[in-house]
Design a protein around this motif. Structure first.
Motif, PDB file in Angstrom:
ATOM      1  N   ASP A 149      -3.982  16.534 -25.367  1.00 42.27           N
ATOM      2  CA  ASP A 149      -3.372  15.233 -25.681  1.00 42.27           C
ATOM      3  C   ASP A 149      -1.851  15.282 -25.872  1.00 42.27           C
ATOM      4  OD1 ASP A 149      -3.124  16.501 -28.095  1.00 42.27           O
ATOM      5  OD2 ASP A 149      -4.246  15.012 -29.240  1.00 42.27           O
ATOM      6  N   ARG A 150      -1.194  16.320 -25.437  1.00 40.00           N
ATOM      7  CA  ARG A 150       0.266  16.477 -25.501  1.00 40.00           C
ATOM      8  C   ARG A 150       0.795  16.530 -26.929  1.00 40.00           C
ATOM      9  NH1 ARG A 150       2.916  16.314 -20.998  1.00 40.00           N
ATOM     10  NH2 ARG A 150       4.866  15.653 -21.955  1.00 40.00           N
ATOM     11  N   SER A 151      -0.062  16.858 -27.902  1.00 37.00           N
ATOM     12  CA  SER A 151       0.404  16.929 -29.289  1.00 37.00           C
ATOM     13  C   SER A 151       0.653  18.367 -29.746  1.00 37.00           C
ATOM     14  CB  SER A 151      -0.597  16.252 -30.222  1.00 37.00           C
ATOM     15  OG  SER A 151      -1.819  16.941 -30.192  1.00 37.00           O
ATOM     16  N   CYS A 152       0.367  19.343 -28.891  1.00 38.16           N
ATOM     17  CA  CYS A 152       0.593  20.743 -29.226  1.00 38.16           C
ATOM     18  C   CYS A 152       2.027  21.116 -28.843  1.00 38.16           C
ATOM     19  CB  CYS A 152      -0.410  21.633 -28.501  1.00 38.16           C
ATOM     20  SG  CYS A 152      -0.098  23.399 -28.680  1.00 38.16           S
ATOM     21  N   HIS A 153       2.853  21.376 -29.852  1.00 38.28           N
ATOM     22  CA  HIS A 153       4.248  21.758 -29.623  1.00 38.28           C
ATOM     23  C   HIS A 153       4.456  23.205 -30.051  1.00 38.28           C
ATOM     24  CE1 HIS A 153       6.270  17.842 -28.786  1.00 38.28           C
ATOM     25  NE2 HIS A 153       5.109  17.425 -29.243  1.00 38.28           N
ATOM     26  N   ILE A 154       5.114  23.956 -29.203  1.00 43.30           N
ATOM     27  CA  ILE A 154       5.473  25.341 -29.477  1.00 43.30           C
ATOM     28  C   ILE A 154       6.991  25.363 -29.635  1.00 43.30           C
ATOM     29  CG2 ILE A 154       5.435  27.701 -28.605  1.00 43.30           C
ATOM     30  CD1 ILE A 154       3.160  26.426 -26.624  1.00 43.30           C
ATOM     31  N   GLN A 155       7.446  25.779 -30.814  1.00 42.94           N
ATOM     32  CA  GLN A 155       8.884  25.847 -31.061  1.00 42.94           C
ATOM     33  C   GLN A 155       9.237  27.279 -31.435  1.00 42.94           C
ATOM     34  OE1 GLN A 155      11.110  24.419 -34.783  1.00 42.94           O
ATOM     35  NE2 GLN A 155      11.282  22.702 -33.357  1.00 42.94           N
ATOM     36  N   PHE A 156      10.371  27.757 -30.939  1.00 46.07           N
ATOM     37  CA  PHE A 156      10.823  29.106 -31.267  1.00 46.07           C
ATOM     38  C   PHE A 156      12.331  29.179 -31.117  1.00 46.07           C
ATOM     39  CE2 PHE A 156       9.721  28.919 -26.807  1.00 46.07           C
ATOM     40  CZ  PHE A 156      10.759  29.560 -26.158  1.00 46.07           C
ATOM     41  N   TYR A 157      12.908  30.210 -31.694  1.00 44.33           N
ATOM     42  CA  TYR A 157      14.340  30.472 -31.578  1.00 44.33           C
ATOM     43  C   TYR A 157      14.525  31.759 -30.790  1.00 44.33           C
ATOM     44  CZ  TYR A 157      15.219  26.711 -34.806  1.00 44.33           C
ATOM     45  OH  TYR A 157      15.302  25.468 -35.383  1.00 44.33           O
ATOM     46  N   TYR A 158      15.473  31.734 -29.880  1.00 40.83           N
ATOM     47  CA  TYR A 158      15.742  32.901 -29.041  1.00 40.83           C
ATOM     48  C   TYR A 158      17.231  33.217 -29.067  1.00 40.83           C
ATOM     49  CZ  TYR A 158      17.265  29.481 -25.550  1.00 40.83           C
ATOM     50  OH  TYR A 158      17.922  28.462 -24.906  1.00 40.83           O
ATOM     51  N   HIS A 159      17.542  34.493 -28.861  1.00 48.90           N
ATOM     52  CA  HIS A 159      18.924  34.980 -28.866  1.00 48.90           C
ATOM     53  C   HIS A 159      19.070  35.860 -27.628  1.00 48.90           C
ATOM     54  CE1 HIS A 159      22.523  37.142 -30.182  1.00 48.90           C
ATOM     55  NE2 HIS A 159      22.661  36.235 -31.144  1.00 48.90           N
TER      56      HIS A 159
END
Length: 189
Positions: free
Chosen positions: A97-107
């Motif tokens: 349902d497009r409600s799964c969000h993956i967030q991360f920080y990268y360097h």
């Protein structure tokens, strides 16, 4: 008789669900993320600056100081250009349902930075689909990425880091967060 179940470490609830699958700031290890056994080298759990000058972060993202932790690929060791390291999540259930969000920080800092790609590895076919990718030097700063996951299959997330032409190509990850709608598998007693 009456049976009582006790969840193992990092599990909670009636079905012993893993809570740490959703958030990992790397301050207490790598949570449920593991290094692949079929890649060329591994992601390193670390704090402070990376081993080489002019590449990699000097601080983590969570605390923005040298006491905080993150994971990274070290490219100054004897590795060939194109060598890669995969960092793999636990298994997630379908999210349609497009409600799964993956967030991360990268360097990604250094003249020799190659590629960082986030894949979904589907459990039915064992095939991979690219969800996000970044290449080259992005400067000496942490950047945020936000990816929406939609699938009908169970899957793992795979961060795929690739070594560039030289040793100034360290790539780091921190503060990986998934919304609770990214359903995880449960483990009964």
């Amino acid at each position: 008789g009456i049976f009582v179940c006790k969840c193992h470490d990092r599990f909670s609830g009636d079905l012993c669900q893993i809570d740490l699958k959703y958030n990992c700031d790397f301050e207490n290890g790598t949570c449920t993320w593991v290094n692949s056994k079929s890649d060329v080298f591994d992601w390193t759990y670390h704090r402070g600056s990376t081993l080489s000058a002019n590449t990699g972060p000097s601080n983590d993202h969570t605390y923005a100081n040298q006491s905080g932790h993150y994971v990274y690929i070290e490219t100054s060791k004897e590795r060939e250009p194109g060598a890669f390291a995969d960092f793999i999540s636990a298994i997630y259930l379908p999210s349609t349902d497009r409600s799964c969000h993956i967030q991360f920080y990268y360097h990604m800092y250094g003249n020799d930075v190659a590629d960082l790609t986030l894949y979904a590895e589907y459990q039915t076919t064992k095939s991979r689909s690219r969800l996000w990718s970044m290449s080259g030097n992005q400067g000496n700063v942490w950047h945020r990425a936000d990816v929406i996951m939609v699938t009908n299959d169970r899957y793992r997330l795979v961060f795929h880091g690739v070594r560039g032409e030289g040793y100034r190509g360290d790539i780091a990850l921190d503060d990986i967060t998934l919304t609770p709608t990214c359903l995880t598998e449960t483990h009964g007693c």
